[in-house]
Scaffold this motif. Sequence first.
Motif, PDB file in Angstrom:
ATOM      1  N   LEU A 286       0.802  -1.158   0.100  1.00  0.00           N
ATOM      2  CA  LEU A 286       0.000  -0.001  -0.077  1.00  0.00           C
ATOM      3  C   LEU A 286       0.989   1.281   0.065  1.00  0.00           C
ATOM      4  N   SER A 287       1.976   1.062   0.491  1.00  0.00           N
ATOM      5  CA  SER A 287       2.843   2.428   0.493  1.00  0.00           C
ATOM      6  C   SER A 287       3.645   2.600  -0.827  1.00  0.00           C
ATOM      7  N   GLY A 288       3.528   1.593  -1.650  1.00  0.00           N
ATOM      8  CA  GLY A 288       4.207   1.733  -3.005  1.00  0.00           C
ATOM      9  C   GLY A 288       5.844   1.243  -2.900  1.00  0.00           C
ATOM     10  N   GLN A 289       6.063   0.422  -1.982  1.00  0.00           N
ATOM     11  CA  GLN A 289       7.341  -0.272  -2.055  1.00  0.00           C
ATOM     12  C   GLN A 289       7.493  -1.139  -3.343  1.00  0.00           C
ATOM     13  N   TYR A 290       6.438  -2.051  -3.406  1.00  0.00           N
ATOM     14  CA  TYR A 290       6.361  -2.719  -4.877  1.00  0.00           C
ATOM     15  C   TYR A 290       5.309  -2.077  -5.803  1.00  0.00           C
ATOM     16  N   VAL A 291       5.996  -1.677  -7.098  1.00  0.00           N
ATOM     17  CA  VAL A 291       5.160  -0.968  -7.827  1.00  0.00           C
ATOM     18  C   VAL A 291       4.434  -1.957  -8.836  1.00  0.00           C
ATOM     19  N   ASP A 292       4.982  -3.024  -9.090  1.00  0.00           N
ATOM     20  CA  ASP A 292       4.530  -3.934 -10.045  1.00  0.00           C
ATOM     21  C   ASP A 292       4.288  -5.444  -9.230  1.00  0.00           C
ATOM     22  N   PRO A 293       3.679  -5.578  -8.649  1.00  0.00           N
ATOM     23  CA  PRO A 293       3.831  -7.044  -7.767  1.00  0.00           C
ATOM     24  C   PRO A 293       3.075  -7.954  -8.680  1.00  0.00           C
ATOM     25  N   ILE A 294       3.828  -9.063  -8.708  1.00  0.00           N
ATOM     26  CA  ILE A 294       3.456 -10.411  -9.578  1.00  0.00           C
ATOM     27  C   ILE A 294       2.623 -11.219  -8.643  1.00  0.00           C
ATOM     28  N   ARG A 295       3.289 -11.797  -7.725  1.00  0.00           N
ATOM     29  CA  ARG A 295       2.738 -12.796  -6.684  1.00  0.00           C
ATOM     30  C   ARG A 295       3.389 -12.579  -5.283  1.00  0.00           C
ATOM     31  N   ILE A 296       2.773 -13.380  -4.386  1.00  0.00           N
ATOM     32  CA  ILE A 296       3.280 -13.361  -3.207  1.00  0.00           C
ATOM     33  C   ILE A 296       3.307 -14.534  -2.461  1.00  0.00           C
ATOM     34  N   VAL A 297       4.287 -15.117  -2.112  1.00  0.00           N
ATOM     35  CA  VAL A 297       4.619 -16.437  -1.585  1.00  0.00           C
ATOM     36  C   VAL A 297       4.789 -16.533  -0.164  1.00  0.00           C
ATOM     37  N   ALA A 298       4.060 -17.399   0.637  1.00  0.00           N
ATOM     38  CA  ALA A 298       4.200 -17.433   2.090  1.00  0.00           C
ATOM     39  C   ALA A 298       4.534 -18.895   2.429  1.00  0.00           C
ATOM     40  N   PHE A 299       5.542 -19.010   3.323  1.00  0.00           N
ATOM     41  CA  PHE A 299       6.103 -20.292   3.770  1.00  0.00           C
ATOM     42  C   PHE A 299       6.437 -20.198   5.333  1.00  0.00           C
ATOM     43  N   ASN A 300       6.421 -21.500   5.818  1.00  0.00           N
ATOM     44  CA  ASN A 300       6.666 -21.538   7.154  1.00  0.00           C
ATOM     45  C   ASN A 300       7.546 -22.687   7.173  1.00  0.00           C
TER      46      ASN A 300
ATOM     47  N   ALA B 136      -4.536  -9.816  -1.887  1.00  0.00           N
ATOM     48  CA  ALA B 136      -5.267  -9.000  -2.930  1.00  0.00           C
ATOM     49  C   ALA B 136      -6.739  -8.587  -2.127  1.00  0.00           C
ATOM     50  N   HIS B 137      -7.173  -9.688  -1.433  1.00  0.00           N
ATOM     51  CA  HIS B 137      -8.548  -9.437  -0.912  1.00  0.00           C
ATOM     52  C   HIS B 137      -8.288  -8.568   0.220  1.00  0.00           C
ATOM     53  N   GLU B 138      -7.208  -8.739   0.986  1.00  0.00           N
ATOM     54  CA  GLU B 138      -6.653  -7.544   2.045  1.00  0.00           C
ATOM     55  C   GLU B 138      -6.512  -6.251   1.778  1.00  0.00           C
ATOM     56  N   LEU B 139      -5.831  -6.107   0.519  1.00  0.00           N
ATOM     57  CA  LEU B 139      -5.652  -4.692   0.014  1.00  0.00           C
ATOM     58  C   LEU B 139      -7.068  -4.190  -0.388  1.00  0.00           C
ATOM     59  N   ARG B 140      -7.999  -4.809  -1.021  1.00  0.00           N
ATOM     60  CA  ARG B 140      -9.375  -4.330  -1.489  1.00  0.00           C
ATOM     61  C   ARG B 140     -10.033  -4.009  -0.026  1.00  0.00           C
ATOM     62  N   ARG B 141      -9.917  -4.879   0.850  1.00  0.00           N
ATOM     63  CA  ARG B 141     -10.673  -4.574   2.041  1.00  0.00           C
ATOM     64  C   ARG B 141     -10.330  -3.373   2.831  1.00  0.00           C
ATOM     65  N   ARG B 142      -8.950  -3.282   3.049  1.00  0.00           N
ATOM     66  CA  ARG B 142      -8.326  -2.074   3.399  1.00  0.00           C
ATOM     67  C   ARG B 142      -8.802  -0.565   2.770  1.00  0.00           C
ATOM     68  N   CYS B 143      -8.745  -0.737   1.378  1.00  0.00           N
ATOM     69  CA  CYS B 143      -9.079   0.541   0.643  1.00  0.00           C
ATOM     70  C   CYS B 143     -10.520   0.787   0.787  1.00  0.00           C
TER      71      CYS B 143
ATOM     72  N   LEU C  92     -12.396   0.040   3.458  1.00  0.00           N
ATOM     73  CA  LEU C  92     -12.794   0.572   4.701  1.00  0.00           C
ATOM     74  C   LEU C  92     -12.457   2.384   4.749  1.00  0.00           C
ATOM     75  N   GLN C  93     -11.157   2.338   3.899  1.00  0.00           N
ATOM     76  CA  GLN C  93     -10.657   3.938   4.042  1.00  0.00           C
ATOM     77  C   GLN C  93     -11.266   4.877   2.712  1.00  0.00           C
ATOM     78  N   PHE C  94     -12.525   4.063   2.268  1.00  0.00           N
ATOM     79  CA  PHE C  94     -13.141   4.870   0.975  1.00  0.00           C
ATOM     80  C   PHE C  94     -12.190   5.395  -0.006  1.00  0.00           C
ATOM     81  N   ARG C  95     -11.179   4.504  -0.508  1.00  0.00           N
ATOM     82  CA  ARG C  95     -10.448   4.816  -1.169  1.00  0.00           C
ATOM     83  C   ARG C  95     -10.152   3.758  -2.575  1.00  0.00           C
TER      84      ARG C  95
END
Length: 120
Positions: free
Chosen positions: A51-65, A79-86, A88-91
Amino acid sequence: MRRAGSVPSIVPHGDEHDVYIVEHHSFEHGRIWGEVNSETPGFEPVVSDLLSGQYVDPIRIVAFNVAEGWCRDASADVAHELRRRCDLQFRDIPFFLQDFVDRYEGRYRDVQLPLPMRLY
């Protein structure tokens, strides 16, 4: 104790937590995996960084443990979390994340509708 010639591990030590890494497009280097802060490698920092623009063209996010022995594509969750936060902020989703969010939310997919067939 580290042996001579060994490479330091990227595996988080101590805490057994999920690590998220971002594959993104860099204008200088093409497709690369973003650096991960080993002190804050989780879901929240990745969403904030996007959201702060650190990655301007993300392709995918991988999680591991490593401790639990799993790895998965977390792009849809992010992606769903980005949509949810935007929402909630009406943006709007920032323009540099719009393609990523659309791709992983399943919105605006090209769909070919069946055409009626006529038999003569």
